[in-house]
Motif scaffolding. Structure first.
Motif, PDB file in Angstrom:
ATOM      1  N   PRO A 148       0.777  -1.220  -0.027  1.00  0.00           N
ATOM      2  CA  PRO A 148       0.057  -0.075   0.120  1.00  0.00           C
ATOM      3  C   PRO A 148       0.832   1.266  -0.102  1.00  0.00           C
ATOM      4  O   PRO A 148       0.558   2.373  -0.131  1.00  0.00           O
ATOM      5  N   PHE A 149       2.215   1.288   0.081  1.00  0.00           N
ATOM      6  CA  PHE A 149       2.852   2.304   0.205  1.00  0.00           C
ATOM      7  C   PHE A 149       3.566   2.816  -1.104  1.00  0.00           C
ATOM      8  O   PHE A 149       4.135   3.911  -1.083  1.00  0.00           O
ATOM      9  N   LEU A 150       3.370   2.111  -2.152  1.00  0.00           N
ATOM     10  CA  LEU A 150       3.924   2.532  -3.648  1.00  0.00           C
ATOM     11  C   LEU A 150       2.857   2.224  -4.610  1.00  0.00           C
ATOM     12  O   LEU A 150       1.775   1.307  -4.623  1.00  0.00           O
ATOM     13  N   GLU A 151       2.839   2.877  -5.592  1.00  0.00           N
ATOM     14  CA  GLU A 151       2.215   2.938  -6.774  1.00  0.00           C
ATOM     15  C   GLU A 151       2.807   2.673  -7.937  1.00  0.00           C
ATOM     16  O   GLU A 151       3.463   3.481  -8.568  1.00  0.00           O
ATOM     17  N   LEU A 152       2.947   1.362  -8.405  1.00  0.00           N
ATOM     18  CA  LEU A 152       3.815   0.849  -9.191  1.00  0.00           C
ATOM     19  C   LEU A 152       3.104   0.712 -10.545  1.00  0.00           C
ATOM     20  O   LEU A 152       2.223   0.085 -10.631  1.00  0.00           O
ATOM     21  N   PRO A 153       3.887   1.255 -11.606  1.00  0.00           N
ATOM     22  CA  PRO A 153       3.573   1.048 -13.183  1.00  0.00           C
ATOM     23  C   PRO A 153       3.752  -0.327 -13.467  1.00  0.00           C
ATOM     24  O   PRO A 153       4.628  -1.161 -12.878  1.00  0.00           O
TER      25      PRO A 153
ATOM     26  N   LEU B 235      18.790  10.759  -6.306  1.00  0.00           N
ATOM     27  CA  LEU B 235      18.230   9.550  -7.264  1.00  0.00           C
ATOM     28  C   LEU B 235      17.256   8.931  -6.784  1.00  0.00           C
ATOM     29  O   LEU B 235      16.027   8.840  -7.436  1.00  0.00           O
ATOM     30  N   PHE B 236      17.534   8.106  -5.590  1.00  0.00           N
ATOM     31  CA  PHE B 236      16.972   7.299  -5.228  1.00  0.00           C
ATOM     32  C   PHE B 236      15.315   8.139  -4.728  1.00  0.00           C
ATOM     33  O   PHE B 236      14.335   7.634  -4.869  1.00  0.00           O
ATOM     34  N   ASN B 237      15.555   9.485  -3.885  1.00  0.00           N
ATOM     35  CA  ASN B 237      14.352  10.173  -3.644  1.00  0.00           C
ATOM     36  C   ASN B 237      13.381  10.254  -4.872  1.00  0.00           C
ATOM     37  O   ASN B 237      12.142  10.243  -4.849  1.00  0.00           O
ATOM     38  N   GLU B 238      14.251  10.760  -5.994  1.00  0.00           N
ATOM     39  CA  GLU B 238      13.302  11.045  -7.232  1.00  0.00           C
ATOM     40  C   GLU B 238      12.555  10.053  -7.771  1.00  0.00           C
ATOM     41  O   GLU B 238      11.310   9.966  -8.057  1.00  0.00           O
ATOM     42  N   ILE B 239      13.115   8.655  -7.650  1.00  0.00           N
ATOM     43  CA  ILE B 239      12.423   7.241  -8.095  1.00  0.00           C
ATOM     44  C   ILE B 239      11.167   7.339  -7.097  1.00  0.00           C
ATOM     45  O   ILE B 239       9.794   7.011  -7.663  1.00  0.00           O
ATOM     46  N   LEU B 240      11.463   7.352  -5.890  1.00  0.00           N
ATOM     47  CA  LEU B 240      10.189   7.103  -5.057  1.00  0.00           C
ATOM     48  C   LEU B 240       9.163   8.078  -5.112  1.00  0.00           C
ATOM     49  O   LEU B 240       8.085   7.520  -4.731  1.00  0.00           O
ATOM     50  N   GLU B 241       9.427   9.305  -5.364  1.00  0.00           N
ATOM     51  CA  GLU B 241       8.573  10.487  -5.428  1.00  0.00           C
ATOM     52  C   GLU B 241       7.576   9.798  -6.750  1.00  0.00           C
ATOM     53  O   GLU B 241       6.501  10.173  -6.762  1.00  0.00           O
ATOM     54  N   ARG B 242       8.186   9.399  -7.625  1.00  0.00           N
ATOM     55  CA  ARG B 242       7.442   8.846  -9.054  1.00  0.00           C
ATOM     56  C   ARG B 242       6.663   7.799  -8.681  1.00  0.00           C
ATOM     57  O   ARG B 242       5.503   7.510  -9.453  1.00  0.00           O
ATOM     58  N   ALA B 243       6.885   7.021  -7.542  1.00  0.00           N
ATOM     59  CA  ALA B 243       6.018   5.880  -7.197  1.00  0.00           C
ATOM     60  C   ALA B 243       5.077   6.313  -6.049  1.00  0.00           C
ATOM     61  O   ALA B 243       4.440   5.389  -5.738  1.00  0.00           O
ATOM     62  N   ASN B 244       4.848   7.652  -6.035  1.00  0.00           N
ATOM     63  CA  ASN B 244       3.946   8.099  -4.918  1.00  0.00           C
ATOM     64  C   ASN B 244       4.164   7.422  -3.567  1.00  0.00           C
ATOM     65  O   ASN B 244       3.228   7.016  -3.134  1.00  0.00           O
TER      66      ASN B 244
ATOM     67  N   ASP C  94       5.524  -1.160 -16.170  1.00  0.00           N
ATOM     68  CA  ASP C  94       6.534  -1.262 -16.480  1.00  0.00           C
ATOM     69  C   ASP C  94       7.492  -0.156 -15.284  1.00  0.00           C
ATOM     70  O   ASP C  94       7.237   0.999 -15.603  1.00  0.00           O
ATOM     71  N   LEU C  95       8.207  -0.965 -14.791  1.00  0.00           N
ATOM     72  CA  LEU C  95       8.884  -0.249 -13.477  1.00  0.00           C
ATOM     73  C   LEU C  95       9.897   0.659 -14.105  1.00  0.00           C
ATOM     74  O   LEU C  95      10.336   1.636 -13.511  1.00  0.00           O
ATOM     75  N   ASN C  96      10.326   0.518 -15.468  1.00  0.00           N
ATOM     76  CA  ASN C  96      11.377   1.317 -15.946  1.00  0.00           C
ATOM     77  C   ASN C  96      10.773   2.782 -16.149  1.00  0.00           C
ATOM     78  O   ASN C  96      11.540   3.791 -16.226  1.00  0.00           O
ATOM     79  N   GLU C  97       9.469   3.173 -15.886  1.00  0.00           N
ATOM     80  CA  GLU C  97       8.941   4.343 -16.112  1.00  0.00           C
ATOM     81  C   GLU C  97       9.239   5.209 -14.916  1.00  0.00           C
ATOM     82  O   GLU C  97       9.038   6.454 -14.906  1.00  0.00           O
ATOM     83  N   LEU C  98       9.783   4.678 -13.852  1.00  0.00           N
ATOM     84  CA  LEU C  98      10.012   5.315 -12.638  1.00  0.00           C
ATOM     85  C   LEU C  98      11.353   5.759 -12.585  1.00  0.00           C
ATOM     86  O   LEU C  98      11.840   6.823 -11.732  1.00  0.00           O
ATOM     87  N   LEU C  99      12.097   5.301 -13.722  1.00  0.00           N
ATOM     88  CA  LEU C  99      13.310   5.649 -13.763  1.00  0.00           C
ATOM     89  C   LEU C  99      13.779   7.152 -14.307  1.00  0.00           C
ATOM     90  O   LEU C  99      13.252   7.377 -15.536  1.00  0.00           O
TER      91      LEU C  99
END
Length: 801
Positions: free
Chosen positions: A297-302, A328-337, A304-309
């Motif tokens: 419940p803590f992530l919204e994953l597309p 960089l890690f923080n940017e990825i996690l923000e994209r995963a809401n 294709d996970l490459n969309e988070l990169l």
């Protein structure tokens, strides 16, 4: 009406409005401030100055800030990172021990630079490490929290010290400076509240003990709404989840009735575990990563996970500063809401983690690191930060055994006082010589001082409440136990005497469940098929050959072994030393190889892997490795002429549905035939006959042979302490190893068929518990040294059948 857990003399409560009251910890400072405010309310006052009670750490920080010196105080995580950055080779795992040793040396005035300090290998290691650490501090204008008492400005003011059971020399020196500056330091003890009712209680297990304490706390509060209840667990950190659960269940209708002290590291919070699993999946190569992180419940994953990169092309390759990786890690996690749907408790944890990420982005780490190292460093830093959800002040305080200093209770239950757990075992810092610690007066270094400390704690508890209960559990993972000798003098009472309606269960819902028998099911023989092409190394084929269940568990479920850091070289490290020495020998020195080249190679291997270890140990390892290399050169001198054409040569084997990537230790070229000869170094036991059996349980060299048609021999260089020789399989005319009866090319075709068959087994999902057992069903080869026996339960099902 607010309830407070400390009793103050009226004059001290009034003094706290105008002068600092310094306490040993934050919890007591909070209680003192609450008690001071309550006194003003009781006096009918409508406004008053804010009480000035604070912990010693917080007080020293205010005096340091007032000094306005041109140095910066490092945060705890920044200090840990600096200890790692300045660590000698392969000692990063000791960073927390080093930070503790640094603080102890400062607090107890131990001169780390003195020549006499370096009387042990560990202390000499710390001397060098501390010198590098101190130089980095001075070069950057930093100080650590352990240096606050020396850097803080001593002001001539009135200070009140409350409930200090002992004072380190460093802190005592600061307060002496306050007095020399014209100030006054007044010491106060907590007001005692001797117990009138005492008993000890025997419980069957730790879960029962935790549950009983929670039920007792509720019973006390129901009988007396003004009660001030304390429950102390010496094992609070180890059993935090279980204790939180037990009290949460017992007070499900009144969650604000208890306050659970301490907490768990941020790295163990579910909201971070979800983020860490995603980062691991994105960092690891495709063949090593899980197929996809589990739903959370803590992530919204597309899809294709490459969309988070942010940089899809090779984003996790190369090295960069740690702060850049954090961004960089923080940017990825923000994209995963990340954390958008977190509940109250985990949202608080998320905020603390995000705050930490912001601080870490301002930290430096030298040298630059790769993505996996940055992720591990981030986890280590989050492990240093303890998190607990914010709770309101509550009439029931659940505490660790050190947190009751200065506090008083109406009722107090102390759990965990068995003969194996109380007194505690001593745990002196391993980086400071024990005699130096003893001479400096550091407490709790041996069994005698631990026993004395335990007696003092027990005496404190007996004077801090009116009703005093101690308990222990008879059984735990270590076996059966009696109570600690220190509580045998207390009268024993059955739990039924304290709790007439004691419920021996962990959750009320269990009482409503029908009785049933658990049936243990064997692991399935057939798992789901593997989707996509396999990308792996030779270990997958070896595991499938030894036992299909083992391959499924390790390579599909990622249940690999965890290797702990060892202070000295274990068998694996000793093998790596020989391997790297051979690499350095042929890589850096022309043939013919001299004895000086041998010694240089041994020195280089020891420097790479054992720097910082005791010098005597290093010298012995150099001698051992050099002897092995000399013996190997004698074996090699008896071989037909050859040239070394490859070292650590990367190659791959492509089969239908699979690609196996490998690295060959060494490739020789035979002068007489021009054929390539593969050599693999082995320091342990090896059987070349297992390369030609019906089941290919030693597939490494056979798979090497399939990568190039010009390879005409696969040979094992046995380079152990007891034996050095060359053995293996080869084609006609090679004159090394044995020639197979069926012929070299026929053997290669059989190897290809066997590898393909094992590949197809793994792809199909074949996962039966079927260990390789040639003639020894009681102790199969596939089960030796396997870490999965408790999961496959082969012995249990074999016995039952």
């Amino acid at each position: 009406m607010p309830i407070h857990f400390t009793q103050l003399p009226p004059e001290l409560a009034d003094a706290a409005l105008s002068a600092p009251v310094v306490t040993p910890n934050e919890r007591l400072a909070r209680e003192v401030n609450g008690a001071c405010n309550q006194r003003q309310i009781d006096l009918g006052r409508r406004a008053w100055p804010k009480p000035r009670a604070m912990s010693l750490r917080r007080y020293l920080r205010t005096r340091f800030d007032a000094a306005a010196v041109d140095v910066e105080l490092l945060s705890g995580e920044a200090e840990l990172l600096l200890w790692r950055d300045t660590a000698p080779s392969e000692t990063h795992h000791l960073a927390e021990w080093a930070a503790e040793a640094w603080a102890l040396a400062l607090a107890y005035r131990i001169d780390v630079k003195a020549s006499a300090f370096g009387e042990t290998a560990n202390s000499r290691l710390f001397q060098r490490w501390a010198a590098r650490f101190d130089a980095a501090l001075k070069a950057n204008g930093w100080i650590t929290e352990a240096q606050l008492a020396d850097a803080a400005m001593a002001q001539g003011e009135v200070l009140h010290l409350l409930a200090f059971e002992r004072m380190e020399p460093q802190a005592a020196a600061y307060f002496a400076r306050v007095e020399r500056a014209g100030g006054q330091v007044r010491k106060h003890a907590a007001i005692p509240s001797p117990s009138h009712e005492e008993c000890r209680v025997r419980l069957n297990s730790r879960p029962q003990e935790v549950s009983a304490a929670a039920q007792w706390a509720r019973q006390v509060l129901m009988a007396d709404g003004q009660a001030r209840v304390g429950v102390v667990f010496p094992y609070l950190t180890d059993a935090y989840h279980a204790i939180d659960h037990a009290f949460g269940v017992e007070f499900s209708d009144a969650p604000d009735a208890f306050d659970l002290s301490g907490g768990l590291p941020l790295a163990q919070q579910p909201v971070w575990r979800a983020a860490d699993a995603l980062l691991e999946h994105l960092i690891l190569p495709a063949e090593e990563a899980l197929e996809r992180p589990a739903g959370t419940p803590f992530l919204e994953l597309p899809e294709d996970l490459n969309e988070l990169l942010p940089r899809p092309t090779k984003w996790a390759t190369g090295e960069r500063p740690f702060a850049d990786w954090v961004a960089l890690f923080n940017e990825i996690l923000e994209r995963a809401n990340w954390g958008a749907k977190a509940g109250s408790g985990q949202f608080q944890a998320l905020q603390d983690i995000v705050d930490g990420l912001g601080r870490y982005r301002r930290l430096a780490q030298n040298p630059a690191v790769d993505a996996a190292q940055a992720r591990q460093t981030l986890r280590d830093l989050l492990n240093t930060q303890v998190f607990a959800p914010q709770r309101r002040s509550a009439p029931i305080q659940v505490l660790g055994y050190l947190e009751t200093t200065g506090m008083t209770f109406s009722h107090l239950w102390v759990a965990g006082l068995s003969d194996s757990a109380w007194p505690h075992a001593p745990s002196p810092n391993p980086l400071i010589p024990l005699q130096r610690q003893q001479a400096a007066g550091i407490p709790r270094l041996d069994h005698d001082s631990e026993r004395e400390f335990a007696e003092q704690r027990l005496a404190h508890w007996r004077t801090a409440c009116r009703t005093f209960i101690v308990s222990w559990s008879e059984e735990d993972t270590d076996g059966r136990h009696e109570c600690s000798p220190q509580i045998k003098s207390l009268p024993e009472a059955p739990i039924s005497q304290l709790l007439a309606d004691f419920r021996d269960q962990q959750h009320p819902a269990l009482a409503e469940l029908p009785s049933f028998n658990l049936i243990e099911a064997a692991p399935p023989d057939q798992a789901s098929g593997y989707q996509g092409d396999i990308r792996a190394g030779t270990a997958l084929i070896q595991d499938q050959a030894k036992c299909p269940f083992r391959a499924w568990a390790i390579h599909r479920l990622k249940l690999g072994t965890q290797t702990a850091e060892e202070p000295f070289a274990d068998a694996m490290t000793r093998g790596t030393l020989v391997h790297d020495a051979l690499l350095f020998l042929y890589q850096n020195h022309p043939r013919p190889l001299s004895d000086a080249a041998v010694q240089s190679a041994a020195d280089a291997a020891v420097k790479k892997h054992l720097e910082g270890r005791p010098r005597v140990f290093q010298a012995l390892e150099k001698k051992r490795i050099a002897n092995i290399l000399r013996a190997w050169l004698k074996v090699e001198a008896e071989q037909p002429e050859f040239s070394v054409v490859g070292l650590e040569q990367e190659t791959k084997l492509t089969l239908p549905g699979a690609e196996f990537r490998m690295r060959i230790d060494r490739v020789n070229q035979d002068h007489a035939t021009g054929a390539k000869l593969v050599i693999d170094y082995k320091t342990g036991s090896v059987s070349v006959n297992q390369m030609t059996g019906d089941r290919l349980v030693e597939p490494q060299l056979p798979m090497y042979a399939l990568t190039d048609d010009n390879i005409k021999a696969v040979l094992v260089a046995k380079v152990g302490d007891e034996e050095v020789r060359l053995l293996g399989w080869s084609g006609d005319g090679i004159k090394r190893g044995k020639t197979p009866d069926e012929g070299w090319e026929s053997l290669r075709r059989r190897w290809r068929d066997q590898v393909q068959s094992l590949t197809n087994e793994f792809r199909s999902g074949e996962a039966s518990v079927d260990p390789y057992n040639p003639g020894n069903a009681q102790n199969p080869v596939g089960c030796r040294y396997c870490h999965l026996l408790s999961l496959c339960r082969r012995d249990a099902f074999r016995t039952a059948s």
